[in-house]
Design an enzyme around this catalytic site. Sequence first.
Site, PDB file in Angstrom:
ATOM      1  N   TRP A 173       0.827  -1.224   0.000  1.00  0.00           N
ATOM      2  CA  TRP A 173       0.000   0.000   0.000  1.00  0.00           C
ATOM      3  C   TRP A 173       0.854   1.263   0.000  1.00  0.00           C
ATOM      4  O   TRP A 173       0.580   2.203   0.748  1.00  0.00           O
ATOM      5  CB  TRP A 173      -0.974   0.004   1.188  1.00  0.00           C
ATOM      6  N   ILE A 174       1.906   1.268  -0.821  1.00  0.00           N
ATOM      7  CA  ILE A 174       2.802   2.415  -0.830  1.00  0.00           C
ATOM      8  C   ILE A 174       2.307   3.463  -1.840  1.00  0.00           C
ATOM      9  O   ILE A 174       2.418   3.280  -3.060  1.00  0.00           O
ATOM     10  CB  ILE A 174       4.266   1.991  -1.135  1.00  0.00           C
ATOM     11  N   GLY A 357     -30.453  10.213  -9.190  1.00  0.00           N
ATOM     12  CA  GLY A 357     -29.829   9.471 -10.294  1.00  0.00           C
ATOM     13  C   GLY A 357     -28.561  10.153 -10.773  1.00  0.00           C
ATOM     14  O   GLY A 357     -27.567   9.493 -11.102  1.00  0.00           O
ATOM     15  N   GLU A 380      -3.389   6.495   6.831  1.00  0.00           N
ATOM     16  CA  GLU A 380      -2.722   7.301   7.877  1.00  0.00           C
ATOM     17  C   GLU A 380      -3.419   7.160   9.237  1.00  0.00           C
ATOM     18  O   GLU A 380      -3.492   8.105  10.018  1.00  0.00           O
ATOM     19  CB  GLU A 380      -2.574   8.745   7.422  1.00  0.00           C
TER      20      GLU A 380
HETATM   21  N1  CAA Z   1       4.772  10.786  18.443  1.00  0.00           N
HETATM   22  C1  CAA Z   1       5.921  10.402  19.037  1.00  0.00           C
HETATM   23  N2  CAA Z   1       6.066   9.222  19.701  1.00  0.00           N
HETATM   24  C2  CAA Z   1       4.985   8.414  19.739  1.00  0.00           C
HETATM   25  C3  CAA Z   1       3.751   8.743  19.130  1.00  0.00           C
HETATM   26  C4  CAA Z   1       3.671   9.990  18.470  1.00  0.00           C
HETATM   27  N3  CAA Z   1       2.534  10.363  17.884  1.00  0.00           N
HETATM   28  N4  CAA Z   1       2.880   7.721  19.342  1.00  0.00           N
HETATM   29  C5  CAA Z   1       3.520   6.787  20.065  1.00  0.00           C
HETATM   30  N5  CAA Z   1       4.800   7.210  20.305  1.00  0.00           N
HETATM   31  C6  CAA Z   1       5.825   6.513  21.071  1.00  0.00           C
HETATM   32  C7  CAA Z   1       5.318   6.206  22.469  1.00  0.00           C
HETATM   33  O1  CAA Z   1       5.541   7.290  23.348  1.00  0.00           O
HETATM   34  C8  CAA Z   1       6.115   4.976  22.838  1.00  0.00           C
HETATM   35  O2  CAA Z   1       7.405   5.418  23.256  1.00  0.00           O
HETATM   36  P1  CAA Z   1       8.183   4.709  24.490  1.00  0.00           P
HETATM   37  O3  CAA Z   1       8.547   3.340  23.986  1.00  0.00           O
HETATM   38  O4  CAA Z   1       9.356   5.577  24.728  1.00  0.00           O
HETATM   39  O5  CAA Z   1       7.214   4.682  25.620  1.00  0.00           O
HETATM   40  C9  CAA Z   1       6.285   4.245  21.507  1.00  0.00           C
HETATM   41  O6  CAA Z   1       6.088   5.227  20.479  1.00  0.00           O
HETATM   42  C10 CAA Z   1       5.297   3.118  21.334  1.00  0.00           C
HETATM   43  O7  CAA Z   1       3.995   3.688  21.462  1.00  0.00           O
HETATM   44  P2  CAA Z   1       2.702   2.833  21.779  1.00  0.00           P
HETATM   45  O8  CAA Z   1       3.010   1.855  22.864  1.00  0.00           O
HETATM   46  O9  CAA Z   1       1.561   3.775  21.965  1.00  0.00           O
HETATM   47  O10 CAA Z   1       2.521   2.001  20.435  1.00  0.00           O
HETATM   48  P3  CAA Z   1       1.380   1.001  19.996  1.00  0.00           P
HETATM   49  O11 CAA Z   1       2.026  -0.209  19.434  1.00  0.00           O
HETATM   50  O12 CAA Z   1       0.363   0.849  21.083  1.00  0.00           O
HETATM   51  O13 CAA Z   1       0.746   1.758  18.737  1.00  0.00           O
HETATM   52  C11 CAA Z   1      -0.798   3.135  17.600  1.00  0.00           C
HETATM   53  C12 CAA Z   1       0.114   2.946  18.811  1.00  0.00           C
HETATM   54  C13 CAA Z   1      -1.466   4.487  17.849  1.00  0.00           C
HETATM   55  C14 CAA Z   1      -1.855   2.075  17.460  1.00  0.00           C
HETATM   56  C15 CAA Z   1       0.082   3.195  16.326  1.00  0.00           C
HETATM   57  O14 CAA Z   1       0.603   1.932  16.014  1.00  0.00           O
HETATM   58  C16 CAA Z   1      -0.650   3.743  15.122  1.00  0.00           C
HETATM   59  O15 CAA Z   1      -0.819   4.956  14.965  1.00  0.00           O
HETATM   60  N6  CAA Z   1      -1.067   2.833  14.196  1.00  0.00           N
HETATM   61  C17 CAA Z   1      -1.619   3.253  12.931  1.00  0.00           C
HETATM   62  C18 CAA Z   1      -0.544   3.214  11.891  1.00  0.00           C
HETATM   63  C19 CAA Z   1      -0.889   4.060  10.722  1.00  0.00           C
HETATM   64  O16 CAA Z   1      -1.363   5.194  10.837  1.00  0.00           O
HETATM   65  N7  CAA Z   1      -0.603   3.547   9.534  1.00  0.00           N
HETATM   66  C20 CAA Z   1      -0.811   4.305   8.337  1.00  0.00           C
HETATM   67  C21 CAA Z   1       0.068   3.763   7.275  1.00  0.00           C
HETATM   68  S1  CAA Z   1       0.921   4.984   6.387  1.00  0.00           S
HETATM   69  C22 CAA Z   1      -0.129   5.538   5.215  1.00  0.00           C
HETATM   70  O17 CAA Z   1      -1.307   5.326   5.221  1.00  0.00           O
HETATM   71  C23 CAA Z   1       0.561   6.392   4.240  1.00  0.00           C
HETATM   72  C24 CAA Z   1       0.023   6.533   2.908  1.00  0.00           C
HETATM   73  O18 CAA Z   1       0.512   5.925   1.989  1.00  0.00           O
HETATM   74  C25 CAA Z   1      -0.984   7.559   2.617  1.00  0.00           C
END
Ligand code: CAA
Length: 398
Positions: A173-174, A357, A380
């Site tokens: 999905w890039i 329509g 995202e």
């Molecule tokens: N900014 C900075 N650091 C962050 C952060 C943020 N927004 N969110 C989390 N972190 C840090 C945390 O502080 C934590 O740090 P420590 O280890 O120091 O404590 C670390 O990252 C891990 O955080 P979590 O434990 O909260 O991580 P998680 O595994 O529970 O995941 C989640 C959190 C919100 C579910 C995350 O995985 C997420 O956002 N998932 C969705 C992914 C996504 O958006 N994918 C989109 C694909 S890209 C795309 O679509 C692009 C395109 O082509 C258009």
Amino acid sequence: MVTIAPIALDLERSGDVDFGYTEEQLMIQDVARRIAQEKIAPSAEHHDRTGEFPLDNIRLLGENGLMGIEVPEEYGGAGMDPVAYVLAMVEIAAGDAAHSTIVSVNNSLFCNGILKFGTEEQKQKYVRAIAEGREIGAFALTEPQSGSDATAMRCRAVKQADGSFVINGKKSWITSGPVAKYFVLFAISEPEKGARGITAFLIDGDKPGFHRGKTEPKLGIRASATCEIEFTDYVVQPEDVLGMEGEGFKIAMGVLDAGRIGIASQAIGIARAAYEKTIEYVKERKAFGAPIGTFQMTQAKIADMKCKLDAALLLTLRAAWVKAQGGRFSNEAAIAKLTASEAAMWITHQAVQIHGGMGYSKEMPLERYFRDAKITEIYEGTSEIQRLVIARNETGLR
Ligand code: CAA
């Protein structure tokens, strides 16, 4: 606590809130609107039907500073702020959502991360060509088995004695994958460390070991090409590691916070285009001897569309304003993206319904807006992930 941004309210234009936009913000909004209306919107149906990548329009956007809106001028960008980015993105998306996807990934996901975490050499080498629209940038996080659960990635980066890394694995999905020259890639460098074992790398798609896979046939944003990419023994030199080793997950999450403001803006642009067409239509289309806009059932829909559209824009401007102050803006960005993407889905749905329509026909763009809006609830970070981020921020619970 959520801080309400003290944006100056100036009610000098009746019915409209003036946020005291700067001359520069209004200028880039105007440039984006002109290109969107004169070049992008007229070819949107063609690009949707054929799926052809709009390279000429992207080059034009680049020549006008729109592929690197927040990139400082010394690296080839427009040197603007996050509010300017929102205003420009809304205009481009109102012209065509697929174009705005390409613009958003270049600006938020590619340039942002390198500007924030990159070395001077990386900024010169990678950001300039992308900000000027001469090359396309992409962001490689998702894998076939890891989307919302981003830390479940398997793409592997093995460090060598000379400090280089060898990459093997697949990303899916890039966005812009089939045409991009440069990629920000996330791979596991230390598997035992979980989220803290992910590192970010800068990748050149013309180098050995990089392969582009099948292109995804999609429901909407069809002219924004999407594909799988695969690495077989791709070598990254130490100077192309982005940020610190093990810092990749935080870089990805921080970059996605900015990306979510871009997608919220995209959703607003799509919704606004559908709303404006609907306003024209309800004044012209007659039923039972009167314009359908005089019927209360239509009026209720119009009022709700307008409320959702304005709420989405205000929340997105707030997120951009908080970002401009520095520090974390994850919660504001998630609130903006969730509100705007669900508003876009609802508004485009109602727009199709009001057009009847004609809304279902490819003779009008309503069905395209409806198809395009759907992705804003998915990429995202899905709406479910935005709700998780917001609830975690509000409660402090995990
Ligand atoms: N900014 C900075 N650091 C962050 C952060 C943020 N927004 N969110 C989390 N972190 C840090 C945390 O502080 C934590 O740090 P420590 O280890 O120091 O404590 C670390 O990252 C891990 O955080 P979590 O434990 O909260 O991580 P998680 O595994 O529970 O995941 C989640 C959190 C919100 C579910 C995350 O995985 C997420 O956002 N998932 C969705 C992914 C996504 O958006 N994918 C989109 C694909 S890209 C795309 O679509 C692009 C395109 O082509 C258009």
